[in-house]
Design an enzyme around this catalytic site. Structure first.
Site, PDB file in Angstrom:
ATOM      1  N   GLU A  37      39.641  20.259  33.573  1.00 53.14           N
ATOM      2  CA  GLU A  37      40.239  21.574  33.302  1.00 53.14           C
ATOM      3  C   GLU A  37      40.397  21.795  31.801  1.00 53.14           C
ATOM      4  O   GLU A  37      40.909  20.920  31.090  1.00 53.14           O
ATOM      5  CB  GLU A  37      41.599  21.657  34.005  1.00 53.14           C
ATOM      6  CG  GLU A  37      41.860  22.989  34.651  1.00 53.14           C
ATOM      7  CD  GLU A  37      40.905  23.293  35.801  1.00 53.14           C
ATOM      8  OE1 GLU A  37      40.009  24.126  35.613  1.00 53.14           O
ATOM      9  OE2 GLU A  37      41.062  22.715  36.883  1.00 53.14           O
ATOM     10  N   GLY A 136      42.581  32.013  40.641  1.00 53.08           N
ATOM     11  CA  GLY A 136      41.993  30.843  40.004  1.00 53.08           C
ATOM     12  C   GLY A 136      40.755  30.344  40.738  1.00 53.08           C
ATOM     13  O   GLY A 136      40.282  29.244  40.496  1.00 53.08           O
ATOM     14  N   ASP A 184      32.673  28.426  35.246  1.00 56.07           N
ATOM     15  CA  ASP A 184      32.750  29.217  36.470  1.00 56.07           C
ATOM     16  C   ASP A 184      31.395  29.801  36.840  1.00 56.07           C
ATOM     17  O   ASP A 184      30.980  29.788  38.003  1.00 56.07           O
ATOM     18  CB  ASP A 184      33.753  30.360  36.308  1.00 56.07           C
ATOM     19  CG  ASP A 184      35.158  29.846  36.040  1.00 56.07           C
ATOM     20  OD1 ASP A 184      35.361  28.627  36.090  1.00 56.07           O
ATOM     21  OD2 ASP A 184      36.038  30.689  35.794  1.00 56.07           O
TER      22      ASP A 184
HETATM   23  P1  ADP Z   1      39.838  35.055  38.948  1.00 57.39           P
HETATM   24  O1  ADP Z   1      38.484  34.904  38.343  1.00 57.39           O
HETATM   25  O2  ADP Z   1      40.621  33.795  38.920  1.00 57.39           O
HETATM   26  O3  ADP Z   1      39.816  35.647  40.321  1.00 57.39           O
HETATM   27  P2  ADP Z   1      40.107  36.877  36.757  1.00 57.39           P
HETATM   28  O4  ADP Z   1      41.297  37.543  36.144  1.00 57.39           O
HETATM   29  O5  ADP Z   1      39.259  36.043  35.899  1.00 57.39           O
HETATM   30  O6  ADP Z   1      40.646  36.075  38.040  1.00 57.39           O
HETATM   31  O7  ADP Z   1      39.179  37.983  37.387  1.00 57.39           O
HETATM   32  C1  ADP Z   1      39.704  38.931  38.285  1.00 57.39           C
HETATM   33  C2  ADP Z   1      39.226  40.313  37.905  1.00 57.39           C
HETATM   34  O8  ADP Z   1      37.804  40.430  38.157  1.00 57.39           O
HETATM   35  C3  ADP Z   1      39.838  41.403  38.745  1.00 57.39           C
HETATM   36  O9  ADP Z   1      41.080  41.811  38.199  1.00 57.39           O
HETATM   37  C4  ADP Z   1      38.796  42.495  38.650  1.00 57.39           C
HETATM   38  O10 ADP Z   1      38.897  43.195  37.424  1.00 57.39           O
HETATM   39  C5  ADP Z   1      37.503  41.709  38.633  1.00 57.39           C
HETATM   40  N1  ADP Z   1      36.934  41.566  39.977  1.00 57.39           N
HETATM   41  C6  ADP Z   1      36.743  40.422  40.665  1.00 57.39           C
HETATM   42  N2  ADP Z   1      36.189  40.648  41.875  1.00 57.39           N
HETATM   43  C7  ADP Z   1      36.028  41.977  41.965  1.00 57.39           C
HETATM   44  C8  ADP Z   1      35.509  42.863  42.975  1.00 57.39           C
HETATM   45  N3  ADP Z   1      35.034  42.412  44.143  1.00 57.39           N
HETATM   46  N4  ADP Z   1      35.521  44.190  42.720  1.00 57.39           N
HETATM   47  C9  ADP Z   1      35.976  44.660  41.553  1.00 57.39           C
HETATM   48  N5  ADP Z   1      36.464  43.884  40.571  1.00 57.39           N
HETATM   49  C10 ADP Z   1      36.499  42.567  40.756  1.00 57.39           C
HETATM   50 MG    MG Z   2      38.090  34.398  36.316  1.00 55.03          MG
END
Ligand code: ADP
Ligand code: MG
Length: 394
Positions: A37, A136, A184
């Site tokens: 990590e 996450g 990732d």
């Molecule tokens: P994680 O990658 O841990 O889920 P992040 O903050 O890095 O969290 O990414 C999440 C963001 O990615 C969401 O707030 C959104 O803006 C975008 N996102 C992820 N999946 C989608 C989706 N299926 N549709 C629209 N936006 C998405």
């Molecule tokens: Mg992310």
């Protein structure tokens, strides 16, 4: 929701969006990080695996030069001219993009592909996902990798998986403005069934390492704490800055070049906080190497202590855990998990626990009870197995 449900939703959304025939359907998974990590941006080692949860992108061609993206998570589609992307991005660091933030992920990928020389006609993209957002589990890499795979094929760009992972990272770093590493996207692009991706973040050399959880009668439990890491950008940047400072004080390009034997000197030449940040990275790199060797020599049952040591290092030295994550780890271990640790960038999100398959209910109950006793919101608990990376589905 399942990945199949997301696929059906993406196709329905596309049909609402466009009268043109569907050109194809692509999908890419989220990931959990088994170990390693905050080592990625220090050019070190990581060992993530792709999970069964996927983001799906269904596409139709347009007869103009515009790109439109729609997501089941967002109320409105967002449409821009392809040439306009170059003015939208990159955003100045910290500035909010002139499109809704979510749209900066897929549009940022289109921009990054164009920056890499890809050209193609207009396209409508409909996106749906069963990857928990902000847990996450890298829903961000999943949406980037699904979009990158779709546009790579539609535009005939011919980029390989590693190149597409770089495109996704560039979108996230420069279009969204999130300073994340390459782990990732590589996990999402390169994942394989029952294997973790051992990635050298300096060379980007990647190797699939059999995890063997299924054969061993084990499972990986994910405990989503629902503590949002959305406001963690500050903490993440701070940790990166500490790592850069530590490397500079040691006269190396990155902490990849420091090993455990150098820690005594490190302690003498830097303040306590910087030293503990450095110690996490250096020992975590070693734990990734040890985990790969242990998996190969002794199988998954033997890696539990390495996971536990990783969590302690993140909690005490890197200070990116939160009480909910510590509770998840401690209660899982007390209920018989072989190992457990928080996974992802920290400050919230999810923990993983390596468990005997027949202990799933007992460990889940114990974790839930511990959360209830502490007055924490109910966690979502589910199991994952290492799964396939990005692919064209249709
Ligand atoms: P994680 O990658 O841990 O889920 P992040 O903050 O890095 O969290 O990414 C999440 C963001 O990615 C969401 O707030 C959104 O803006 C975008 N996102 C992820 N999946 C989608 C989706 N299926 N549709 C629209 N936006 C998405
Ligand atoms: Mg992310």
């Amino acid at each position: 929701m399942t990945a199949a449900g997301a696929r059906a939703d993406a196709m329905t959304l596309l049909a609402d969006l466009s009268d043109a025939p569907r050109e194809g359907v692509w999908s890419a998974p989220g990931r959990v990080n088994l170990i390693g990590e905050h080592t990625d941006y220090n050019e070190g080692f990581v060992l993530p695996f792709a999970i069964p949860h996927r983001t799906v992108a269904a596409a139709a061609r347009r007869d103009d030069d515009r790109i439109r993206v729609a997501s089941t998570f967002a109320p409105e589609p967002v449409e821009v001219a392809l040439a306009e992307l170059d003015e939208l991005f990159p955003t100045a660091t910290g500035a909010s993009p002139r499109v809704p933030e979510w749209a900066a992920y897929p549009l940022g990928v289109a921009w990054a592909l164009r920056q890499a020389g890809a050209r193609g006609s207009g396209v409508d993209l409909a996106i749906a996902s069963d990857v928990p957002v902000g847990a996450g589990l890298s829903s961000s890499a999943a949406i980037e990798s699904a979009t990158a795979s779709a546009l790579n094929d539609l535009w005939g760009a011919g980029l390989d998986r590693t190149a597409l992972a770089r495109i996704g990272r560039r979108a996230e770093n420069e279009a969204v403005g999130a300073p994340t590493g390459i782990m990732d996207q590589m996990a999402s692009m390169l994942g394989e069934t029952d294997a973790a991706i051992f990635l050298d973040c300096r060379s980007l050399e990647a190797e699939a390492v059999a995890v063997g959880v299924i054969d061993a009668g084990l499972e990986v439990l994910v405990i989503d704490t629902h503590v949002s890491h959305a406001h963690s950008t500050g903490g993440y940047r701070e940790r990166r800055a500490s790592c850069e400072k530590g490397a500079e004080l040691l006269g190396v390009l990155s902490l990849r070049d420091v090993d455990t034997a150098d820690l005594a000197r490190a302690e003498r030449v830097m303040d306590d906080v910087t030293f503990r940040r450095v110690r996490h990275i250096v020992t975590e790199n070693q734990r990734v190497l040890d985990t790969v060797r242990t998996l190969r020599e002794h199988g998954p049952r033997a890696i539990g202590d390495l996971l536990v040591a990783s969590h302690a290092s993140m909690r005490d030295d890197f200070e990116i855990s939160v009480p909910e994550l510590d509770t998840a780890v401690e209660s899982a271990l007390a209920a018989g998990a072989l190992g457990a640790r928080m996974t992802g960038g920290g400050f919230g999100g999810a923990a993983i626990a390596l468990i005997e398959r027949d202990a799933e209910q007992a460990v889940t109950d114990a974790v839930r009870a511990a959360f209830a006793a502490s007055g924490y919101a109910e966690p979502t608990v589910f199991t994952v197995v290492p799964s396939a990376g990005a692919q064209r589905d249709d």
